[in-house]
Design a protein around this motif. Structure first.
Motif, PDB file in Angstrom:
ATOM      1  N   ALA A 108       0.825  -1.206   0.000  1.00  0.00           N
ATOM      2  CA  ALA A 108       0.000   0.000   0.000  1.00  0.00           C
ATOM      3  C   ALA A 108       0.862   1.261   0.000  1.00  0.00           C
ATOM      4  CB  ALA A 108      -0.937  -0.009   1.211  1.00  0.00           C
ATOM      5  N   ALA A 109       1.943   1.254   0.785  1.00  0.00           N
ATOM      6  CA  ALA A 109       2.826   2.433   0.834  1.00  0.00           C
ATOM      7  C   ALA A 109       3.471   2.688  -0.524  1.00  0.00           C
ATOM      8  CB  ALA A 109       3.889   2.231   1.905  1.00  0.00           C
ATOM      9  N   LEU A 110       3.967   1.630  -1.158  1.00  0.00           N
ATOM     10  CA  LEU A 110       4.566   1.798  -2.488  1.00  0.00           C
ATOM     11  C   LEU A 110       3.524   2.206  -3.518  1.00  0.00           C
ATOM     12  CD1 LEU A 110       7.037  -1.237  -2.612  1.00  0.00           C
ATOM     13  CD2 LEU A 110       7.579   1.181  -2.263  1.00  0.00           C
ATOM     14  N   GLY A 111       2.291   1.695  -3.384  1.00  0.00           N
ATOM     15  CA  GLY A 111       1.237   2.075  -4.316  1.00  0.00           C
ATOM     16  C   GLY A 111       0.884   3.541  -4.211  1.00  0.00           C
ATOM     17  N   VAL A 112       0.789   4.055  -2.980  1.00  0.00           N
ATOM     18  CA  VAL A 112       0.516   5.481  -2.788  1.00  0.00           C
ATOM     19  C   VAL A 112       1.684   6.320  -3.295  1.00  0.00           C
ATOM     20  CG1 VAL A 112       0.160   7.269  -1.044  1.00  0.00           C
ATOM     21  CG2 VAL A 112      -1.040   5.077  -0.849  1.00  0.00           C
TER      22      VAL A 112
END
Length: 278
Positions: free
Chosen positions: A104-108
């Motif tokens: 999720a962090a990399l996606g954001v």
């Protein structure tokens, strides 16, 4: 003869007449569909029992359902089932949480920043196109045969679909709404909070569902390789002693727990996205 009467006779609708809306399915139809969802598995179980009991299939290859039930009571009574399930769920939970947070962090990061997308997304796409279970020998060489390679495999299985869906959801934010927030004087954080992230919520929940399913499948594979605890260990131990009934018990536990987790995620998704229905 008037046009309306001619339309009734010919079966055509007169010009300008609004078509009648389709009737919603009645309660009887919905109950019938729910009944079918329960009947079909029961029919499959009954056929299993009949085929095994009649001797059409060797009991060593496919034991009767009654034998599988007795084996379930056996492994539940001696603690194998409960202890193994607790270990498997702990592995899956830890690996999934780690993978979900990183994904999720990399996606954001890649979804909000162009240079983040240019640096992160190509690497993720390369990893995504590598067969996940083909990494098992490499993970064993890197981390040994303990818990760490299992957790890494589960985290990868969970993080990849979550990253892709979060990234896609942010990139597909409604440009008209974004432009409207600019006109209204929203700050970047307010635009992100009120438009971008809520718009990506449906994509994110799809990624979570896929991540749960993928990580559970990765757990099944990981527990068949050099493990001394968990449901996979129970299955391998039963295989060595030619206990097909216990092997089937372990597989049924995998299937039922996976179905239960997917149901829980779907309920959470419905609760999070309840504003869409409103």
């Amino acid at each position: 003869m008037t046009s309306s009467s001619s339309g009734l006779l010919t079966g055509t609708r007169p010009a300008g007449e609004t078509p009648a809306p389709p009737r919603p399915a009645g309660r009887g139809a919905r109950r019938g569909l729910r009944l079918v969802r329960w009947v079909s598995p029961l029919v499959l179980l009954l056929a299993w029992q009949v085929v095994s009991s009649a001797g059409l299939v060797s009991p060593r290859k496919l034991p009767p359902l009654t034998t599988v039930w007795q084996a379930t009571l056996e492994v539940a009574g001696n603690g194998q089932l409960g202890d193994g399930l607790a270990v498997s769920l702990r592995r899956m939970f830890i690996g999934f949480v780690i993978g979900a947070l990183i994904g999720a962090a990399l996606g954001v990061f890649a979804g909000l920043l162009r240079w983040g997308d240019a640096t992160v997304d190509p690497v993720i796409q390369m990893v995504r196109n590598v067969p996940l279970f083909g990494l098992i020998p490499l993970l064993i060489l890197w981390f040994g045969i303990g818990e760490l390679p299992k957790l890494v495999l589960i985290a990868l299985a969970a993080g990849l679909p979550i990253y892709i869906n979060v990234h896609t959801g942010i990139r597909h934010a409604d440009p008209q709404l974004v432009e409207a927030t600019s006109v209204l004087g929203y700050s970047r954080w307010e635009r992100l909070r009120h438009v971008v992230l809520p718009g990506a919520a449906s994509y994110t929940m799809v990624g979570v569902r896929l991540g749960v399913a993928s990580s559970w499948l990765a757990l099944v594979v990981a527990e068949t390789i050099a493990t001394d605890s968990g449901i996979g260990y129970m299955i391998n131990n039963a295989r060595d002693f030619l206990r097909t009934d216990i092997v089937i018990v372990g597989l049924l536990v995998y299937a039922l727990v996976g179905l239960l987790m997917d149901t829980i995620v779907r309920l959470i998704e419905r609760w999070i996205l309840r504003w869409r229905a409103a």
